[in-house]
Structures are given as C-alpha cells and as structure tokens.
Design an enzyme around this catalytic site. Sequence first.
Site, PDB file in Angstrom:
ATOM      1  N   ASP A 185      20.594 -12.386  -8.656  1.00 11.32           N
ATOM      2  CA  ASP A 185      20.729 -11.176  -7.932  1.00 11.32           C
ATOM      3  C   ASP A 185      19.692  -9.867  -8.702  1.00 11.32           C
ATOM      4  OD1 ASP A 185      21.744  -9.252  -6.187  1.00 11.32           O
ATOM      5  OD2 ASP A 185      23.652  -9.449  -6.881  1.00 11.32           O
ATOM      6  N   ASP A 186      18.815  -9.727  -7.916  1.00 11.58           N
ATOM      7  CA  ASP A 186      17.773  -8.702  -8.542  1.00 11.58           C
ATOM      8  C   ASP A 186      17.104  -9.039  -9.771  1.00 11.58           C
ATOM      9  OD1 ASP A 186      19.115  -7.168  -6.786  1.00 11.58           O
ATOM     10  OD2 ASP A 186      19.578  -5.645  -8.100  1.00 11.58           O
ATOM     11  N   CYS A 229      19.435  -6.935  -0.588  1.00 12.89           N
ATOM     12  CA  CYS A 229      20.202  -7.963  -0.966  1.00 12.89           C
ATOM     13  C   CYS A 229      20.444  -8.646   0.321  1.00 12.89           C
ATOM     14  CB  CYS A 229      21.497  -7.633  -1.670  1.00 12.89           C
ATOM     15  SG  CYS A 229      22.530  -9.001  -2.246  1.00 12.89           S
ATOM     16  N   ASP A 246      16.831 -13.094  -5.032  1.00 12.37           N
ATOM     17  CA  ASP A 246      17.005 -12.119  -3.685  1.00 12.37           C
ATOM     18  C   ASP A 246      15.983 -10.942  -3.475  1.00 12.37           C
ATOM     19  OD1 ASP A 246      18.349 -10.596  -5.349  1.00 12.37           O
ATOM     20  OD2 ASP A 246      19.908 -10.102  -3.972  1.00 12.37           O
ATOM     21  N   ASN A 247      15.614 -10.233  -4.655  1.00 10.53           N
ATOM     22  CA  ASN A 247      14.738  -9.305  -4.572  1.00 10.53           C
ATOM     23  C   ASN A 247      14.409  -8.960  -6.049  1.00 10.53           C
ATOM     24  OD1 ASN A 247      17.534  -7.756  -3.648  1.00 10.53           O
ATOM     25  ND2 ASN A 247      17.025  -7.102  -5.495  1.00 10.53           N
TER      26      ASN A 247
END
Length: 503
Positions: A44-45, A84, A276-277
């Site tokens: 995540d991130d 997300c 995701d990013n």
Amino acid sequence: MKSFVSCLLLISQVAFRPALAQTPRPSTATTAQQRPNFVLIVGDDHDLSAVGCYGNRSVKTPNLDYLAKEGVRFTRAYATTSSCSPSRSTLLSGRHNHNNGQYGLAHATHHFRSHEGLKTMPALLHNAGYTTARIGKYHVAPASSYPFDEALSEDGSNPVKMANQCVTFLENNRSKPFFLYFCTTDPHRAGSNKNLPYEANPHGNKPNGHEGVTETLYGMDSLRVPYFLPDAPETKAELAQYYQSVSRMDQGIGRLFDLLKEKGLWDNTIVIYLSDNGMPVPGAKTTHYEPGVRLPLIVRNPYSTRKNQVCDELVSWVDVAPTLLDFAGLNPPVLAAANRPQGGGEYGERGPTDYFHGKSWKPYFDRINGTNPASFKGDTVFLSHTFHEVTMYYPMRSVVTKRYKLIWNVAHDLPFPFAADLWNSATWQGFLKSGKTQYGQRSKDAYVRRPAFELYDLEKDPQERTNLADSKPHKAVYDTLLASLRNFQEVTNDPWRVKWTHE
C-alpha cells in the site's frame, strides 16, 4: 515513430475484433496438467525507490530481494492510476477505472463503486475451479463485483499476523488450485497519532510493537532523500518511519513464503508482488508523474527458467488479470454480441472490443521448442486518473512509450488538489513553513498549476523537468501520442472523451 504508429494500428484492430463467448474456458494446452496457484501481494503506497533490489541500499527488504533473485524484476511497470481503490479495481478487473466505474476511493463519504455484475478476475478464476481468498485491505466495491470465496481477515496492519492467518487456507488447498490476494496496509500512513512524523502504522502506536514483528528502525540522518522530495529534516523523519513500515511488510511477506514452503506449495505457486500507487507525499501519490505510477513488480514463476532477471518491457496493472488467466490456461472472456445494447457493449464500449484492456505478459516466461525465449514486447501503456477523494476532481489521461510520456490534464484550469494525508504530511507542512518555493524537482506553483498537456522525454529527462508539449522539434511525437491517447479513450469508452468537443 514507427512503434507509435504500430501501437495505434494495433488498438484500432482490437477495437473491431469479433466478440466470442463470455465465460473463460481452459485451453487444451493446460487441461492435462495441474494449474498453478497464484499469490498476488499488494503493498500500500510502496514506492519503487523503497526496495533493495531496485537499487536502494538503505532500506532492508530481504524477502522482496529474494523474490527478485528467484524470478523477474520489471523496471517499467505502471499503475494506471495513483490512487488506492481505482488502482485495485484495475488490478482485479483488467479494465481501466474510467470504464469499470471505480472512479475514486470506495470508503467513507467518497463512496465510489464499480458497475454491478462486472466479471472480475476472482470471479473468473472461481468459475474455472480455483478457490479464492483475500486478506487485508480490500477497498473496492461492490463485493458482488469483486467476489472471493473467503475473506480471511479485513485487518492488514500486521503483515506477519496476516501470513499466519493464511495457514488453514493453504492447508485446505494443497491439492487444488487457489488464488490468494494478500494486501497489507503497510507502508500506508496510519494518520492517527499526530505526534509522529509519518504515522505509517509505526512501532510507537503500539506499546509492545506489532505481535510477531521485529521492527527495523532507521536513523533519519543516514537516508538519501528521493529526487522528487525536498531534502529537509521533516522529509527524512517521514522517510525513516516509511522505511520501517516497508521492512515490516517485507517481514510478513517472508513469513508467507515460509508457509508456502512448509505446505509444499512453493514449487507450484506463482507469486507476484506489486504496489497500488506511489509514496503518500505530494509529488508521487495521486499524480501521473513517474514517482506516482512507476512501481515495483516482481514475479516468480516456478515453471520458468527465468531467474534473477530483469524485464524492461512496459507493462501495467490492466495486464495482471489477463496474465493470471493466461497462466491458468483460461481463454479470457470477450463481450458477447447478444448482450451488447445498441450503441455500445456491456460497459458502453464503442464496438465489439476485447473484455480486458490489458495484455498477457506470460509469453515472457515461456519457451519455444524448449530453448528459445518466446517473444514479448510491451512498448506502450495508458494511464487514467479521475478522482482520489470525492472532493479531488482532477482527471488525467496519459500515454507512456519506451521514451516519451504525454499527460493530458483534462481540468487544467483547476489547481491540482491535495489528498488529506498528503496535505497533512510532515514533508509538505515542513515545506510550507520553510517559505521555500522549490519542492523537489518542481516549483510549488508548477506543481499546483499545470498546463493542459505535458510531454516528457523519459530517456533524456527521467525526472520530468522539461515540458516539450510546445516544442516544435517534438511536434510529430506530440501529434502521434495525442492521436493514440484519443483512440484509447474511444476504444475503452472513457466518459471524459467528450471534453474534446464539449469544452
């Protein structure tokens, strides 16, 4: 220029390919052999610059580094949007978020939701005999469009605990194919303790730390600041805790690897790691600049001889679903003519298009005649962002080739909006208090106020400093990429394509 024109022709051909059946069917090549298991791990991130095997000597990620040695590390892998929920919807559906309906975040007041009845990867794998399970961060909606047989836990804050919660699922599926979607909340910022500089589920939030986790602490003064951030104490403090959360995630991934080996599943399980990013700071997350969308992708295929290799071909997250179905020996669905209402397909496509917007990169791992590597070329990817939070309207559409990137800032008259966690980050607040005007490689004004089009030569200008959109020597490149981008919008039924004529 030849590759750009070829890309245009290829997209046009795909747009008018005849439609066939809707349900994927096993191909004759794989029905006689056991189909592989899949473990898709999503950080995540997690930024590309925060992984050891991608060249960062400061951060400790031994298990991701091990995965890269056991498989292939992609260097030009892109999330199609740096947000997300939209990014995860693209992963699971194989369709751009402007088409699947997940325009922004799914949770709380934002409340964006994909179309009902969407045929997504977990549903297609289930229909083909796979047992599917998810654990940790879900963050897409509705559940009917992203169905899993089992939800092992909704809590992704402790990656080691998450791995241990998969034991029963792995044990129960040792003799049948499965798909495990493993999504940590690390290294996402937690945002609960205002006294901490980063708040990425940090050790300090829990008196005794995270159960089963040995925290890796970093000294802020020894860390090199990425080029897209200001070199300031606040940045280094956030970076130290960000790396701490990356290492915690890596530890949970290592525990999951151990369990796969203990259960005898390691040698028939394809493991994919990606994010995701980009990093949750201005300049990365929510942008189409490289730090926001160019992310880690590491793939271990136990059936392939490709080990400790690097792939420089362009791929994106819309490719993940068609790739996994290809590995499973399934023919991907395409839109059925009987279900295509007048004027468009099931989701409004203009003409009988393929169901997935991406391509399978399985051929990269294949062998022809047992010796020669199969050909795989990825020379173009498309990006599509519309919302992050519901109040953050800033649609961008982009095309990326081996050398160039063209960004269309559809609502360029608006100031670029800030996500709440980015605005409140110690890095940004420290920058505002400093009174400085240069933020990383951009001025504050250039970051907030953007032109309609941005063209970058990624080969000569990897940090995207010089906008070539108005450069006369680059007019042919600009025109070709712009035509490719507009065609992409038509083929995928992008609602924002009307902006070309309405405004």
